[in-house]
Design a protein around this motif. Sequence first.
Motif, PDB file in Angstrom:
ATOM      1  N   GLN A 161       0.798  -1.222   0.000  1.00  0.00           N
ATOM      2  CA  GLN A 161       0.000   0.000   0.000  1.00  0.00           C
ATOM      3  C   GLN A 161       0.832   1.274   0.000  1.00  0.00           C
ATOM      4  OE1 GLN A 161      -2.810  -0.206   3.244  1.00  0.00           O
ATOM      5  NE2 GLN A 161      -3.708  -2.125   2.528  1.00  0.00           N
ATOM      6  N   GLY A 162       2.139   1.146   0.216  1.00  0.00           N
ATOM      7  CA  GLY A 162       2.988   2.331   0.231  1.00  0.00           C
ATOM      8  C   GLY A 162       3.180   2.928   1.597  1.00  0.00           C
ATOM      9  N   ARG A 163       2.310   2.614   2.554  1.00  0.00           N
ATOM     10  CA  ARG A 163       2.436   3.100   3.929  1.00  0.00           C
ATOM     11  C   ARG A 163       1.456   2.367   4.815  1.00  0.00           C
ATOM     12  NH1 ARG A 163       2.003   8.915   4.767  1.00  0.00           N
ATOM     13  NH2 ARG A 163       1.758   8.378   6.950  1.00  0.00           N
ATOM     14  N   VAL A 164       1.640   2.458   6.122  1.00  0.00           N
ATOM     15  CA  VAL A 164       0.694   1.925   7.099  1.00  0.00           C
ATOM     16  C   VAL A 164       0.484   2.981   8.163  1.00  0.00           C
ATOM     17  CG1 VAL A 164       1.180  -0.540   6.773  1.00  0.00           C
ATOM     18  CG2 VAL A 164       2.618   0.807   8.318  1.00  0.00           C
ATOM     19  N   ASP A 165      -0.690   2.963   8.806  1.00  0.00           N
ATOM     20  CA  ASP A 165      -0.950   3.914   9.880  1.00  0.00           C
ATOM     21  C   ASP A 165      -1.221   3.168  11.179  1.00  0.00           C
ATOM     22  OD1 ASP A 165      -4.102   4.036  10.507  1.00  0.00           O
ATOM     23  OD2 ASP A 165      -3.793   3.686   8.364  1.00  0.00           O
ATOM     24  N   VAL A 166      -0.855   3.796  12.278  1.00  0.00           N
ATOM     25  CA  VAL A 166      -0.926   3.168  13.596  1.00  0.00           C
ATOM     26  C   VAL A 166      -2.354   2.771  13.937  1.00  0.00           C
ATOM     27  CG1 VAL A 166      -0.627   3.556  16.073  1.00  0.00           C
ATOM     28  CG2 VAL A 166       1.150   4.299  14.462  1.00  0.00           C
ATOM     29  N   ALA A 167      -3.292   3.678  13.742  1.00  0.00           N
ATOM     30  CA  ALA A 167      -4.677   3.399  14.126  1.00  0.00           C
ATOM     31  C   ALA A 167      -5.244   2.222  13.341  1.00  0.00           C
ATOM     32  CB  ALA A 167      -5.537   4.642  13.918  1.00  0.00           C
ATOM     33  N   GLY A 168      -4.973   2.189  12.038  1.00  0.00           N
ATOM     34  CA  GLY A 168      -5.487   1.108  11.207  1.00  0.00           C
ATOM     35  C   GLY A 168      -4.911  -0.245  11.591  1.00  0.00           C
ATOM     36  N   LEU A 169      -3.612  -0.265  11.908  1.00  0.00           N
ATOM     37  CA  LEU A 169      -2.981  -1.521  12.313  1.00  0.00           C
ATOM     38  C   LEU A 169      -3.499  -2.001  13.661  1.00  0.00           C
ATOM     39  CD1 LEU A 169       0.721  -0.824  11.261  1.00  0.00           C
ATOM     40  CD2 LEU A 169      -0.899  -2.367  10.140  1.00  0.00           C
ATOM     41  N   ALA A 170      -3.691  -1.064  14.582  1.00  0.00           N
ATOM     42  CA  ALA A 170      -4.213  -1.441  15.898  1.00  0.00           C
ATOM     43  C   ALA A 170      -5.585  -2.091  15.777  1.00  0.00           C
ATOM     44  CB  ALA A 170      -4.276  -0.216  16.802  1.00  0.00           C
ATOM     45  N   LYS A 171      -6.412  -1.529  14.905  1.00  0.00           N
ATOM     46  CA  LYS A 171      -7.744  -2.097  14.697  1.00  0.00           C
ATOM     47  C   LYS A 171      -7.667  -3.452  14.009  1.00  0.00           C
ATOM     48  CE  LYS A 171     -12.258  -0.983  12.672  1.00  0.00           C
ATOM     49  NZ  LYS A 171     -13.025   0.033  11.905  1.00  0.00           N
ATOM     50  N   ALA A 172      -6.807  -3.570  13.006  1.00  0.00           N
ATOM     51  CA  ALA A 172      -6.705  -4.822  12.254  1.00  0.00           C
ATOM     52  C   ALA A 172      -6.191  -5.976  13.105  1.00  0.00           C
ATOM     53  CB  ALA A 172      -5.783  -4.612  11.047  1.00  0.00           C
ATOM     54  N   PHE A 173      -5.257  -5.686  14.005  1.00  0.00           N
ATOM     55  CA  PHE A 173      -4.665  -6.738  14.829  1.00  0.00           C
ATOM     56  C   PHE A 173      -5.313  -6.856  16.210  1.00  0.00           C
ATOM     57  CE2 PHE A 173      -0.828  -5.685  12.127  1.00  0.00           C
ATOM     58  CZ  PHE A 173      -0.912  -6.839  11.354  1.00  0.00           C
ATOM     59  N   ALA A 174      -6.268  -5.941  16.515  1.00  0.00           N
ATOM     60  CA  ALA A 174      -6.933  -5.935  17.824  1.00  0.00           C
ATOM     61  C   ALA A 174      -5.917  -5.798  18.957  1.00  0.00           C
ATOM     62  CB  ALA A 174      -7.786  -7.186  18.007  1.00  0.00           C
ATOM     63  N   VAL A 175      -4.989  -4.851  18.779  1.00  0.00           N
ATOM     64  CA  VAL A 175      -3.997  -4.565  19.814  1.00  0.00           C
ATOM     65  C   VAL A 175      -4.008  -3.058  20.076  1.00  0.00           C
ATOM     66  CG1 VAL A 175      -2.526  -6.525  19.211  1.00  0.00           C
ATOM     67  CG2 VAL A 175      -2.149  -4.302  18.097  1.00  0.00           C
ATOM     68  N   THR A 176      -3.276  -2.635  21.093  1.00  0.00           N
ATOM     69  CA  THR A 176      -3.222  -1.210  21.412  1.00  0.00           C
ATOM     70  C   THR A 176      -2.314  -0.471  20.442  1.00  0.00           C
ATOM     71  OG1 THR A 176      -1.338  -1.430  22.904  1.00  0.00           O
ATOM     72  CG2 THR A 176      -3.541  -1.767  23.849  1.00  0.00           C
TER      73      THR A 176
END
Length: 253
Positions: A17-32
Amino acid sequence: MYAPERHQEILQTARAQGRVDVAGLAKAFAVTTETVRRDLTALERRGVLRRVHGGAIPVERLSVEPDVARREGHAAAEKRRIALAALEEVPEGGSLILDAGTTTARLAEMLPTDRELTVVTHSIPIAALLVTRPNIHLHLLGGSVRPRTLAAVGDWTIAQLADVFADVVFMGTNGISVERGLTTPDRAEASVKKALIASARRTVVLADHSKFGREEFALVAPLTAVDTIITDDGLDAELAAEVENAGPRVVLV
């Protein structure tokens, strides 16, 4: 999911995707979000990601500078809106400098025909757009031409700018961050950009939202050297406020 598995998926997503964002990753992995930030720090230490505001980008994206043809079609609608807004910064009958770039080229196409303007540029494409315009007094800076940007760089280019002091310079950039300011991948381009800024009373940066949060190899100028940044409304509001707090006025279009 164990941390090494998350790291692998984060890296794959960033490269796709060219980049990742903290909020999106936290939601996708169900972590803080704190867990994600630790993951990104670990990947940055491995040298495969670079942390930016709110997320990270793969190092491959930093190492490749797209050429003019590839950049021409990127964010075309946003660049047009930015160029239209930049017309408000063009003097009534004065002088301006146009940095090399696809967004500054859009502005060159739109420059008014009802007033005489003195235009200085080191960009061959921009000079070609303006050379037949009867109301434009065009000055093309010479130097060694970079094939990737079709812009003159080097000592010759910088020396010619020593005798120039324009009303405003319209700058392009590859990266904008609160911490590093304006950055670009090539040191020769960065040196010319610094000289362009020094040769004008005001500095107006034209950049679509994808340039924000990016930090390239060569430093051009801190945000305190910039008067105005014109960008599109895709820029995160929080990041826009942080940039504005660092000095320049931020105009969203």
